[in-house]
Design a protein around this motif. Structure first.
Motif, short mmCIF file in Angstrom:
data_model
loop_
_atom_site.label_atom_id
_atom_site.label_comp_id
_atom_site.label_asym_id
_atom_site.label_seq_id
_atom_site.Cartn_x
_atom_site.Cartn_y
_atom_site.Cartn_z
N CYS A 1 0.85 -1.19 0.00
CA CYS A 1 0.00 0.00 0.00
C CYS A 1 0.88 1.24 0.00
O CYS A 1 1.87 1.30 0.72
N GLU A 2 0.50 2.19 -0.80
CA GLU A 2 1.22 3.46 -0.86
C GLU A 2 0.78 4.36 0.28
O GLU A 2 -0.40 4.38 0.64
N LYS A 3 1.71 5.08 0.85
CA LYS A 3 1.37 6.06 1.87
C LYS A 3 0.40 7.07 1.25
O LYS A 3 0.58 7.49 0.12
N THR B 1 -2.77 6.31 0.72
CA THR B 1 -3.93 5.56 0.23
C THR B 1 -5.00 5.60 1.32
O THR B 1 -4.70 5.35 2.49
N PRO B 2 -6.23 5.92 0.96
CA PRO B 2 -7.28 5.97 2.00
C PRO B 2 -7.67 4.57 2.47
O PRO B 2 -7.57 3.60 1.71
N PRO B 3 -8.10 4.46 3.71
CA PRO B 3 -8.57 3.16 4.20
C PRO B 3 -9.88 2.78 3.52
O PRO B 3 -10.57 3.62 2.94
N THR C 1 -11.93 0.07 11.68
CA THR C 1 -10.54 0.30 11.27
C THR C 1 -9.67 -0.93 11.52
O THR C 1 -8.49 -0.94 11.17
N THR D 1 -4.09 -2.19 8.38
CA THR D 1 -2.97 -1.75 7.55
C THR D 1 -2.44 -0.43 8.09
O THR D 1 -3.10 0.61 8.00
N THR E 1 -0.10 1.54 7.11
CA THR E 1 0.16 2.57 6.11
C THR E 1 -1.07 3.41 5.80
O THR E 1 -0.96 4.62 5.57
N VAL E 2 -2.26 2.78 5.78
CA VAL E 2 -3.48 3.52 5.45
C VAL E 2 -4.25 3.95 6.69
O VAL E 2 -5.25 4.65 6.59
N SER F 1 -7.46 -2.41 4.59
CA SER F 1 -7.26 -2.51 3.14
C SER F 1 -7.61 -3.93 2.73
O SER F 1 -7.83 -4.80 3.56
#
Length: 115
Positions: free
Chosen positions: A11-13, A15-17, A40, A87, A89-90, A94
Motif C-alpha cells: 500500500c502506498e502512503k 492511500t485511503p482506508p 478500522t 494496515t 500505512t493507510v 485494506s
C-alpha cells in the motif's frame, strides 16, 4: 469474492482506508471475523484444545504473514489466539487485511480451532 485466492500488494502512503460499507461487504466473505474500532480493524479469536495446538497455529500464522508481507497483531493465551488485522500505512483496513484473514482461516492449523 474469495480473498484467499489473492496476494497482498504493498500500500502506498496516502492511500485511503477501506470505506465502512466496503468493510461490511468484505466481512461477509469471511468466517467469524468482526470489525472493531469503528471499522478500522478486524478481529477473530481462534480456540484450540491446548497450548501446543495454539502455538502450531501461531507458527503457521507467522509463515503466512511473512509470505504475504502483511503482519497481524496477535496475542496467545493458553488455548486461544486473538488475531487483529489492519494496515498501518493507510491507518485502517485494506484488501490486504481481508486476504490475510481468509488465508489464516484456510491454514491446516486453523482446522484444530474448529474441532
Amino acid at each position: 469474492m474469495d480473498f484467499a485466492d489473492r496476494k497482498c500488494l504493498p500500500c502506498e502512503k496516502g492511500t485511503p482506508p477501506m470505506p465502512a460499507a466496503d468493510v461490511d461487504a468484505a466481512l461477509g466473505a469471511l468466517d467469524g471475523w468482526a470489525a472493531r474500532e469503528e471499522r478500522t480493524r478486524i478481529h477473530k479469536q481462534y480456540r484450540f484444545k491446548d497450548f501446543v495446538e495454539a502455538m502450531r497455529f501461531v507458527n503457521a500464522l507467522a509463515g503466512l504473514a511473512e509470505a504475504e508481507g502483511h503482519h497481524p497483531d496477535f496475542t496467545v493465551h493458553w488455548n486461544t489466539v486473538d488475531v487483529t488485522l489492519w494496515t498501518h500505512t493507510v491507518g485502517g483496513l485494506s484488501d490486504n487485511d481481508f486476504i490475510v484473514a481468509a488465508k489464516l482461516d484456510r491454514l491446516p492449523a486453523a482446522a484444530a480451532a474448529r474441532r
